[in-house]
Design a protein around this motif. Sequence first.
Motif, PDB file in Angstrom:
ATOM      1  N   MET A   1      44.278  74.435 110.920  1.00  0.00           N
ATOM      2  CA  MET A   1      44.103  73.535 109.800  1.00  0.00           C
ATOM      3  C   MET A   1      44.319  72.094 110.248  1.00  0.00           C
ATOM      4  O   MET A   1      45.279  71.787 110.943  1.00  0.00           O
ATOM      5  N   THR A   2      43.400  71.216 109.861  1.00  0.00           N
ATOM      6  CA  THR A   2      43.523  69.810 110.213  1.00  0.00           C
ATOM      7  C   THR A   2      44.614  69.139 109.383  1.00  0.00           C
ATOM      8  O   THR A   2      44.665  69.302 108.169  1.00  0.00           O
ATOM      9  N   MET A   3      45.479  68.387 110.044  1.00  0.00           N
ATOM     10  CA  MET A   3      46.510  67.626 109.356  1.00  0.00           C
ATOM     11  C   MET A   3      46.064  66.168 109.268  1.00  0.00           C
ATOM     12  O   MET A   3      45.675  65.578 110.281  1.00  0.00           O
ATOM     13  N   VAL A   4      46.117  65.611 108.076  1.00  0.00           N
ATOM     14  CA  VAL A   4      45.768  64.206 107.870  1.00  0.00           C
ATOM     15  C   VAL A   4      47.058  63.449 107.538  1.00  0.00           C
ATOM     16  O   VAL A   4      47.712  63.743 106.540  1.00  0.00           O
ATOM     17  N   LEU A   5      47.405  62.494 108.388  1.00  0.00           N
ATOM     18  CA  LEU A   5      48.653  61.747 108.254  1.00  0.00           C
ATOM     19  C   LEU A   5      48.347  60.286 107.956  1.00  0.00           C
ATOM     20  O   LEU A   5      47.659  59.612 108.739  1.00  0.00           O
ATOM     21  N   ALA A   6      48.834  59.781 106.832  1.00  0.00           N
ATOM     22  CA  ALA A   6      48.721  58.358 106.512  1.00  0.00           C
ATOM     23  C   ALA A   6      49.971  57.639 107.003  1.00  0.00           C
ATOM     24  O   ALA A   6      51.091  58.082 106.744  1.00  0.00           O
ATOM     25  N   VAL A   7      49.772  56.553 107.720  1.00  0.00           N
ATOM     26  CA  VAL A   7      50.885  55.706 108.153  1.00  0.00           C
ATOM     27  C   VAL A   7      50.803  54.437 107.307  1.00  0.00           C
ATOM     28  O   VAL A   7      49.839  53.670 107.420  1.00  0.00           O
ATOM     29  N   ALA A   8      51.781  54.250 106.426  1.00  0.00           N
ATOM     30  CA  ALA A   8      51.659  53.204 105.415  1.00  0.00           C
ATOM     31  C   ALA A   8      52.942  52.414 105.233  1.00  0.00           C
ATOM     32  O   ALA A   8      54.044  52.965 105.241  1.00  0.00           O
ATOM     33  N   ASN A   9      52.772  51.124 105.082  1.00  0.00           N
ATOM     34  CA  ASN A   9      53.843  50.214 104.653  1.00  0.00           C
ATOM     35  C   ASN A   9      53.151  48.902 104.323  1.00  0.00           C
ATOM     36  O   ASN A   9      52.450  48.346 105.176  1.00  0.00           O
ATOM     37  N   GLN A  10      53.297  48.410 103.093  1.00  0.00           N
ATOM     38  CA  GLN A  10      52.573  47.195 102.721  1.00  0.00           C
ATOM     39  C   GLN A  10      53.140  45.942 103.370  1.00  0.00           C
ATOM     40  O   GLN A  10      52.545  44.874 103.279  1.00  0.00           O
ATOM     41  N   LYS A  11      54.280  46.077 104.051  1.00  0.00           N
ATOM     42  CA  LYS A  11      54.818  44.948 104.806  1.00  0.00           C
ATOM     43  C   LYS A  11      54.220  44.953 106.206  1.00  0.00           C
ATOM     44  O   LYS A  11      54.171  45.987 106.869  1.00  0.00           O
ATOM     45  N   GLY A  12      53.743  43.813 106.649  1.00  0.00           N
ATOM     46  CA  GLY A  12      53.197  43.716 107.994  1.00  0.00           C
ATOM     47  C   GLY A  12      54.286  43.597 109.042  1.00  0.00           C
ATOM     48  O   GLY A  12      55.458  43.380 108.724  1.00  0.00           O
ATOM     49  N   GLY A  13      53.921  43.745 110.298  1.00  0.00           N
ATOM     50  CA  GLY A  13      54.856  43.537 111.390  1.00  0.00           C
ATOM     51  C   GLY A  13      55.899  44.608 111.576  1.00  0.00           C
ATOM     52  O   GLY A  13      56.975  44.350 112.112  1.00  0.00           O
ATOM     53  N   VAL A  14      55.604  45.836 111.130  1.00  0.00           N
ATOM     54  CA  VAL A  14      56.581  46.924 111.248  1.00  0.00           C
ATOM     55  C   VAL A  14      56.168  47.963 112.290  1.00  0.00           C
ATOM     56  O   VAL A  14      56.690  49.056 112.323  1.00  0.00           O
ATOM     57  N   ALA A  15      55.176  47.603 113.137  1.00  0.00           N
ATOM     58  CA  ALA A  15      54.689  48.495 114.192  1.00  0.00           C
ATOM     59  C   ALA A  15      53.883  49.667 113.638  1.00  0.00           C
ATOM     60  O   ALA A  15      53.871  50.752 114.221  1.00  0.00           O
ATOM     61  N   LYS A  16      53.204  49.429 112.541  1.00  0.00           N
ATOM     62  CA  LYS A  16      52.401  50.491 111.923  1.00  0.00           C
ATOM     63  C   LYS A  16      51.212  50.871 112.819  1.00  0.00           C
ATOM     64  O   LYS A  16      50.991  52.045 113.117  1.00  0.00           O
ATOM     65  N   THR A  17      50.470  49.852 113.243  1.00  0.00           N
ATOM     66  CA  THR A  17      49.303  50.115 114.097  1.00  0.00           C
ATOM     67  C   THR A  17      49.725  50.680 115.445  1.00  0.00           C
ATOM     68  O   THR A  17      49.090  51.598 115.979  1.00  0.00           O
ATOM     69  N   THR A  18      50.815  50.147 115.993  1.00  0.00           N
ATOM     70  CA  THR A  18      51.339  50.679 117.257  1.00  0.00           C
ATOM     71  C   THR A  18      51.698  52.152 117.110  1.00  0.00           C
ATOM     72  O   THR A  18      51.452  52.962 118.009  1.00  0.00           O
ATOM     73  N   THR A  19      52.257  52.511 115.961  1.00  0.00           N
ATOM     74  CA  THR A  19      52.629  53.904 115.707  1.00  0.00           C
ATOM     75  C   THR A  19      51.402  54.797 115.650  1.00  0.00           C
ATOM     76  O   THR A  19      51.382  55.888 116.233  1.00  0.00           O
TER      77      THR A  19
END
Length: 262
Positions: A1-19
């Motif tokens: 089964m495919t797992m879809v994971l959202a990485v979310a935080n409306q504050k920028g600069g928290v290493a979201k994209t890096t994560t």
Amino acid sequence: MTMVLAVANQKGGVAKTTTVASLGAALVGLDQRVLVVDLDPQGCLTFSLGHNPDRLDVSIYDVLTSDIHAKEVLLDTAEGVSLLPATIDLAGADAVLLMKPGREFALKRALKPLHDEFDVIILDCPPSLGIMTLNGLTAADAVLVPLQCETLAHRGVGQLLRTVSEVQQITNPNLQLLGALPTLYDSRTTHARDVLADVADRYGMPVLAPAIPRTVRFAEATASGATVMAGRKNKGAEAYRELAESLAGYWWGGEELVTFSE
């Protein structure tokens, strides 16, 4: 089964994209087929994985707003993850989707044909709580909240959790809040350790381990169009590798997530 994971935080600069990029690469290292989806008009994930958003003819914007199939937009990366890229066009997606029925489900519909091709799909939600983030949360099985280990980083977390709760009630009752992921963590400071403890107490959500350390390697990797998983061993790569192993064990091995509450 495919797992879809959202990485979310409306504050920028928290290493979201890096994560998103580093976790995706770490899961590829565990022999998972991984797709990462850039939902931010700034295209930071696209750039960090070696593609220039300004030179792309099509992106996730075209998939969401026209009849272009997601498979036609997929890009390969040096990390082994597949990428659905973003361009600045995505800044206008909210206005276009507002006119469409079931606008919160646009991304879910677009990703459905790809589920047979990937084990994990990771969504890099933009630093806002607009329609793109709502689409990400509606399409996801679980959401992860990167949280910088500083007091001011807490601001807005309550609002995000309310949004997650509303999505669970209205568009995605099966959405699971995995918890907070501590990022930019400096174990030498008492302040960072206090913030970790405060998150669990204040918001009542798990704090995933390990904490992602603050290191210059992340900036160096982004500048070179790669992730910290490539090249020499470093603390950042090791932390994301441990996180990937924890998530894989939880999703497919029936194991408990590794958290700081243990």
